[in-house]
Motif scaffolding. Sequence first.
Motif, mmCIF file in Angstrom:
data_model
loop_
_atom_site.group_PDB
_atom_site.id
_atom_site.type_symbol
_atom_site.label_atom_id
_atom_site.label_comp_id
_atom_site.label_asym_id
_atom_site.label_seq_id
_atom_site.Cartn_x
_atom_site.Cartn_y
_atom_site.Cartn_z
ATOM 1 N N ASN A 1 1.808 7.665 -10.675
ATOM 2 C CA ASN A 1 1.148 6.379 -10.458
ATOM 3 C C ASN A 1 1.878 5.237 -11.152
ATOM 4 O O ASN A 1 1.670 4.077 -10.814
ATOM 5 C CB ASN A 1 -0.295 6.433 -10.962
ATOM 6 C CG ASN A 1 -1.155 7.344 -10.108
ATOM 7 O OD1 ASN A 1 -0.997 7.408 -8.893
ATOM 8 N ND2 ASN A 1 -2.069 8.074 -10.748
ATOM 9 N N GLN A 2 2.720 5.555 -12.104
ATOM 10 C CA GLN A 2 3.415 4.529 -12.873
ATOM 11 C C GLN A 2 4.328 3.712 -11.972
ATOM 12 O O GLN A 2 5.022 4.232 -11.095
ATOM 13 C CB GLN A 2 4.233 5.187 -13.984
ATOM 14 C CG GLN A 2 5.054 4.204 -14.809
ATOM 15 C CD GLN A 2 5.739 4.881 -15.964
ATOM 16 O OE1 GLN A 2 5.100 5.530 -16.784
ATOM 17 N NE2 GLN A 2 7.054 4.748 -16.038
ATOM 18 N N LEU A 3 4.359 2.404 -12.221
ATOM 19 C CA LEU A 3 5.268 1.497 -11.514
ATOM 20 C C LEU A 3 6.450 1.164 -12.421
ATOM 21 O O LEU A 3 6.297 1.063 -13.636
ATOM 22 C CB LEU A 3 4.528 0.208 -11.135
ATOM 23 C CG LEU A 3 3.358 0.366 -10.173
ATOM 24 C CD1 LEU A 3 2.659 -0.982 -9.975
ATOM 25 C CD2 LEU A 3 3.810 0.922 -8.834
ATOM 26 N N PRO A 4 7.640 1.023 -11.830
ATOM 27 C CA PRO A 4 7.959 1.023 -10.405
ATOM 28 C C PRO A 4 8.227 2.402 -9.812
ATOM 29 O O PRO A 4 8.499 2.523 -8.619
ATOM 30 C CB PRO A 4 9.230 0.184 -10.365
ATOM 31 C CG PRO A 4 9.922 0.518 -11.655
ATOM 32 C CD PRO A 4 8.812 0.660 -12.667
ATOM 33 N N ASP A 5 8.131 3.452 -10.662
ATOM 34 C CA ASP A 5 8.527 4.792 -10.250
ATOM 35 C C ASP A 5 7.841 5.232 -8.955
ATOM 36 O O ASP A 5 8.447 5.933 -8.131
ATOM 37 C CB ASP A 5 8.202 5.805 -11.355
ATOM 38 C CG ASP A 5 8.754 5.409 -12.708
ATOM 39 O OD1 ASP A 5 8.612 4.225 -13.062
ATOM 40 O OD2 ASP A 5 9.310 6.258 -13.409
ATOM 41 N N ARG A 6 6.590 4.862 -8.772
ATOM 42 C CA ARG A 6 5.804 5.338 -7.628
ATOM 43 C C ARG A 6 6.480 5.035 -6.292
ATOM 44 O O ARG A 6 6.315 5.788 -5.328
ATOM 45 C CB ARG A 6 4.416 4.715 -7.670
ATOM 46 C CG ARG A 6 3.492 5.171 -6.549
ATOM 47 C CD ARG A 6 2.053 4.804 -6.841
ATOM 48 N NE ARG A 6 1.170 5.161 -5.742
ATOM 49 C CZ ARG A 6 0.739 6.398 -5.490
ATOM 50 N NH1 ARG A 6 1.130 7.395 -6.269
ATOM 51 N NH2 ARG A 6 -0.073 6.644 -4.477
ATOM 52 N N PHE A 7 7.236 3.951 -6.233
ATOM 53 C CA PHE A 7 7.850 3.548 -4.969
ATOM 54 C C PHE A 7 9.378 3.584 -5.018
ATOM 55 O O PHE A 7 10.033 2.986 -4.162
ATOM 56 C CB PHE A 7 7.372 2.143 -4.592
ATOM 57 C CG PHE A 7 5.870 2.045 -4.461
ATOM 58 C CD1 PHE A 7 5.207 2.633 -3.395
ATOM 59 C CD2 PHE A 7 5.123 1.402 -5.431
ATOM 60 C CE1 PHE A 7 3.835 2.559 -3.281
ATOM 61 C CE2 PHE A 7 3.745 1.319 -5.327
ATOM 62 C CZ PHE A 7 3.090 1.905 -4.247
ATOM 63 N N GLU A 8 9.930 4.282 -6.003
ATOM 64 C CA GLU A 8 11.389 4.342 -6.127
ATOM 65 C C GLU A 8 11.874 5.783 -6.212
ATOM 66 O O GLU A 8 12.649 6.161 -7.098
ATOM 67 C CB GLU A 8 11.855 3.538 -7.343
ATOM 68 C CG GLU A 8 11.702 2.039 -7.151
ATOM 69 C CD GLU A 8 12.271 1.215 -8.297
ATOM 70 O OE1 GLU A 8 12.387 -0.007 -8.129
ATOM 71 O OE2 GLU A 8 12.592 1.793 -9.366
ATOM 72 N N ALA A 9 11.439 6.611 -5.275
ATOM 73 C CA ALA A 9 11.907 8.000 -5.233
ATOM 74 C C ALA A 9 13.390 8.041 -4.897
ATOM 75 O O ALA A 9 13.890 7.261 -4.093
ATOM 76 C CB ALA A 9 11.106 8.779 -4.192
ATOM 77 N N GLY A 10 14.091 8.981 -5.521
ATOM 78 C CA GLY A 10 15.519 9.143 -5.251
ATOM 79 C C GLY A 10 16.369 8.284 -6.164
ATOM 80 O O GLY A 10 15.892 7.683 -7.126
ATOM 81 N N THR A 11 17.644 8.234 -5.860
ATOM 82 C CA THR A 11 18.608 7.532 -6.693
ATOM 83 C C THR A 11 18.678 6.066 -6.303
ATOM 84 O O THR A 11 18.882 5.737 -5.137
ATOM 85 C CB THR A 11 20.006 8.169 -6.548
ATOM 86 O OG1 THR A 11 19.932 9.542 -6.948
ATOM 87 C CG2 THR A 11 21.028 7.448 -7.405
ATOM 88 N N LEU A 12 18.514 5.192 -7.279
ATOM 89 C CA LEU A 12 18.634 3.759 -7.014
ATOM 90 C C LEU A 12 20.064 3.383 -6.647
ATOM 91 O O LEU A 12 21.032 4.034 -7.071
ATOM 92 C CB LEU A 12 18.221 2.965 -8.260
ATOM 93 C CG LEU A 12 16.736 2.935 -8.622
ATOM 94 C CD1 LEU A 12 16.550 2.161 -9.930
ATOM 95 C CD2 LEU A 12 15.921 2.303 -7.513
ATOM 96 N N ASN A 13 20.187 2.300 -5.880
ATOM 97 C CA ASN A 13 21.500 1.756 -5.519
ATOM 98 C C ASN A 13 22.024 0.953 -6.709
ATOM 99 O O ASN A 13 21.951 -0.277 -6.741
ATOM 100 C CB ASN A 13 21.369 0.881 -4.273
ATOM 101 C CG ASN A 13 22.684 0.220 -3.879
ATOM 102 O OD1 ASN A 13 23.709 0.404 -4.520
ATOM 103 N ND2 ASN A 13 22.641 -0.573 -2.820
ATOM 104 N N LEU A 14 22.546 1.664 -7.691
ATOM 105 C CA LEU A 14 22.970 0.989 -8.918
ATOM 106 C C LEU A 14 24.180 0.084 -8.730
ATOM 107 O O LEU A 14 24.226 -0.996 -9.339
ATOM 108 C CB LEU A 14 23.225 2.009 -10.018
ATOM 109 C CG LEU A 14 21.940 2.604 -10.618
ATOM 110 C CD1 LEU A 14 22.269 3.691 -11.620
ATOM 111 C CD2 LEU A 14 21.106 1.525 -11.285
ATOM 112 N N PRO A 15 25.180 0.434 -7.908
ATOM 113 C CA PRO A 15 26.239 -0.551 -7.680
ATOM 114 C C PRO A 15 25.684 -1.855 -7.112
ATOM 115 O O PRO A 15 26.090 -2.944 -7.520
ATOM 116 C CB PRO A 15 27.158 0.156 -6.668
ATOM 117 C CG PRO A 15 26.901 1.606 -6.860
ATOM 118 C CD PRO A 15 25.455 1.712 -7.217
#
Length: 384
Positions: A243-257
Amino acid sequence: MRVYLDQAATSWPKPPEVLQAVERFFTQVGCNVNRGGYAAAYTAAEVVLETRERLCRLFGFDKPAQVIFTAGVTASLNQLLKGLLRPGDHLLVSALEHNAVMRPLAQLVEQGVSFDRLPAGPDGRLPEDLEGALELLLRPNTRMLVVTHASNVCGVLLPLARLGAFCRAHGLWFVVDAAQTGGVESIHMGAMGIDALAFAGHKGLLGPQGLGGFLVRRELAERMEPLVAGGTGSFSHLERMPNQLPDRFEAGTLNLPGIFGLHAALGWLERTGIDAVRQREQQLLERLLSQLDGLPDLRLLGPRDPAQRTAVAALDFPGRDNGEVAFQLDQAGIMVRCGLHCAPNAHRVLGSYPQGAVRLSAGWYNTPQEMDYTAQVIKRLIAG
């Protein structure tokens, strides 16, 4: 001469520091966030947090944890619409919406969601009695109003503050597509009553492609189901999304570049000022349009007043094939976009359906000389 006038699709070139930031990620960082307990991972996490904070400052929001990164504004709008609306719900949209809104809605209609379009005049502007027009469309089950801040076709700006006030008065969620205005037009989510705002990282924000996101009030976030589930690097003992944000809607690897590049671009915008960006882009467009005013066999879509539009000029060439005009411009080194611009109903409103239009959009790195050259080429095409 090579003239890039497709800034409404993606901005180019980028500030030099954007390229340097992406290179820095690959050469000095290179790792993920939430996946490693070492210095490089902490550095990456600091940049991600600072990017959320910079987006908050830009958009008049004060909850960095409620800034969600996605693959782009389309992914953001899909999450907001499909995550919030349920069968039996009704919503309102403007008549100018991009397919990033309309195609998810078409899918939701098949599941029992319904919508009505707020009409617009032949110049793209909303009714003068805006509140009265909205009230006529309201139903007991109306949950949401979704609008683009500016038409990607003709650039006309929609009155967000008035729309937000109406939503607050009638208990509607107010969702804004800021793809065309982020980084150029002033937006304050709190003052304008915006519940969720979707942004594109690669247009006016001057970051790389493949990155966008949304800023969302907690009340909506708590109601919203994630469309994508998977690893977040947090709460790994759970087999359900946290339930924690932003984790709840950021599954997978972020586009860090992309985030490193956007971080640098937002820093450039803060130093330069969006007022300066808007003024320069408007001056460039006015320089072009002033040389085209009064030409025969040429029609500008949308309002002529620069205060009512972004730096976008959609041109219709009656009696000609607009696609052929775009091809001839390309032969002269001028890059534009022709067609329906993923917004067919906007073209119906503007009287340019099905032929579409030739869209020219200016950006910070365009020059007055490029505007003069473009005007000269268009004049020759009309004359010849």
